[in-house]
Motif scaffolding. Structure first.
Motif, PDB file in Angstrom:
ATOM      1  N   UNK A   1       0.819  -1.210   0.000  1.00 34.89           N
ATOM      2  CA  UNK A   1       0.000   0.000   0.000  1.00 34.89           C
ATOM      3  C   UNK A   1       0.861   1.272   0.000  1.00 34.89           C
ATOM      4  N   UNK A   2       1.879   1.301   0.856  1.00 36.27           N
ATOM      5  CA  UNK A   2       2.729   2.486   0.948  1.00 36.27           C
ATOM      6  C   UNK A   2       3.426   2.777  -0.382  1.00 36.27           C
ATOM      7  N   UNK A   3       3.888   1.745  -1.075  1.00 39.47           N
ATOM      8  CA  UNK A   3       4.552   1.924  -2.364  1.00 39.47           C
ATOM      9  C   UNK A   3       3.566   2.309  -3.464  1.00 39.47           C
ATOM     10  N   UNK A   4       2.324   1.877  -3.353  1.00 41.81           N
ATOM     11  CA  UNK A   4       1.317   2.220  -4.358  1.00 41.81           C
ATOM     12  C   UNK A   4       1.109   3.725  -4.401  1.00 41.81           C
ATOM     13  N   UNK A   5       1.068   4.355  -3.234  1.00 47.65           N
ATOM     14  CA  UNK A   5       0.904   5.815  -3.225  1.00 47.65           C
ATOM     15  C   UNK A   5       2.176   6.505  -3.707  1.00 47.65           C
ATOM     16  N   UNK A   6       3.316   5.964  -3.346  1.00 53.14           N
ATOM     17  CA  UNK A   6       4.597   6.547  -3.747  1.00 53.14           C
ATOM     18  C   UNK A   6       4.800   6.476  -5.260  1.00 53.14           C
ATOM     19  N   UNK A   7       4.454   5.342  -5.875  1.00 57.37           N
ATOM     20  CA  UNK A   7       4.653   5.132  -7.309  1.00 57.37           C
ATOM     21  C   UNK A   7       3.400   5.413  -8.146  1.00 57.37           C
ATOM     22  N   UNK A   8       2.361   5.950  -7.517  1.00 53.38           N
ATOM     23  CA  UNK A   8       1.103   6.269  -8.190  1.00 53.38           C
ATOM     24  C   UNK A   8       0.501   5.046  -8.889  1.00 53.38           C
ATOM     25  N   UNK A   9       0.584   3.900  -8.219  1.00 55.59           N
ATOM     26  CA  UNK A   9       0.008   2.661  -8.751  1.00 55.59           C
ATOM     27  C   UNK A   9      -1.480   2.612  -8.416  1.00 55.59           C
ATOM     28  N   UNK A  10      -2.279   2.064  -9.323  1.00 56.08           N
ATOM     29  CA  UNK A  10      -3.710   1.960  -9.082  1.00 56.08           C
ATOM     30  C   UNK A  10      -4.059   0.768  -8.196  1.00 56.08           C
ATOM     31  N   UNK A  11      -3.115  -0.157  -8.005  1.00 52.10           N
ATOM     32  CA  UNK A  11      -3.434  -1.338  -7.203  1.00 52.10           C
ATOM     33  C   UNK A  11      -2.379  -1.570  -6.132  1.00 52.10           C
ATOM     34  N   UNK A  12      -2.786  -2.369  -5.132  1.00 48.95           N
ATOM     35  CA  UNK A  12      -1.847  -2.819  -4.101  1.00 48.95           C
ATOM     36  C   UNK A  12      -2.337  -4.153  -3.551  1.00 48.95           C
ATOM     37  N   UNK A  13      -1.423  -4.929  -2.996  1.00 49.14           N
ATOM     38  CA  UNK A  13      -1.779  -6.202  -2.377  1.00 49.14           C
ATOM     39  C   UNK A  13      -2.212  -5.907  -0.941  1.00 49.14           C
ATOM     40  N   UNK A  14      -3.375  -6.387  -0.562  1.00 47.35           N
ATOM     41  CA  UNK A  14      -3.831  -6.165   0.812  1.00 47.35           C
ATOM     42  C   UNK A  14      -3.600  -7.402   1.677  1.00 47.35           C
ATOM     43  N   UNK A  15      -3.318  -8.543   1.060  1.00 48.08           N
ATOM     44  CA  UNK A  15      -3.056  -9.760   1.841  1.00 48.08           C
ATOM     45  C   UNK A  15      -2.433 -10.822   0.956  1.00 48.08           C
ATOM     46  N   UNK A  16      -1.637 -11.659   1.602  1.00 50.34           N
ATOM     47  CA  UNK A  16      -1.114 -12.863   0.959  1.00 50.34           C
ATOM     48  C   UNK A  16      -1.269 -13.973   1.979  1.00 50.34           C
TER      49      UNK A  16
END
Length: 170
Positions: A52-67
């Motif tokens: 999640x933290x990297x998604x905002x940093x890299x302006x990604x539309x998705x992030x992994x919330x669980x594995x």
């Protein structure tokens, strides 16, 4: 897989299908985009894990919330997307009510050095819209009326004092 909506988060039921790998829950922010008429949405999986933290940093539309390892899903279990907990190092960040999201569930397995990813969209969370409460509208309307009345009285007093001053000078 089943899903249900409670409170501000979204609950999905994760179940185990045969694989030797892991399961991932992916959250994708749905941003408005133009789509040509007659074109279908192409489902793509998410091979690059993004926190999640990297998604905002890299302006990604998705992030992994669980594995989740396969061993943890021998029977269907409820999973709340946005429950603010951490699963295998991935933060399941709370979902913002003013944003729309697509929720994806993907199975990742590796055999003979080859990795295979299968994913499916399991839920959509739409943006919440909030209408102003009628009581707030009445209160602000009442405040405007009072301010207008006070301004009118002050204007009248200023004009009255101006007239009195003009009469005294003569």
């Amino acid at each position: 897989m089943e899903w249900k909506r409670d409170r501000a988060d979204l609950s999905v039921e994760l179940n185990n299908e045969p694989t030797d790998g892991k399961y991932q829950v992916v959250v994708e922010e749905e941003r408005p985009r133009r789509q040509r008429r007659g074109t279908a949405e192409i489902l793509r999986c998410y091979p690059v894990p993004i926190h999640f933290q990297n998604a905002t940093l890299f302006n990604s539309q998705y992030y992994f919330s669980a594995e989740l390892p396969v061993s943890e899903l021998r029977v269907p279990v409820p999973f709340s997307v946005g429950d603010n907990r951490t699963y295998s190092g991935y933060w399941n960040a709370p979902l913002l009510p003013h944003k729309s999201y697509g929720i994806y569930y993907q199975a990742v397995s590796t055999a003979n050095g080859e990795t295979k990813i299968d994913c499916v969209r399991v839920a959509t969370k739409g943006a919440a819209t909030r209408k102003p409460e009628p009581e707030q509208e009445k209160q602000s309307d009442h405040t405007v009326k009072i301010a207008g009345a006070i301004a009118g009285i002050l204007l009248f007093i200023i004009i009255f004092l101006g007239v009195i001053l003009l009469m005294k000078k003569r």
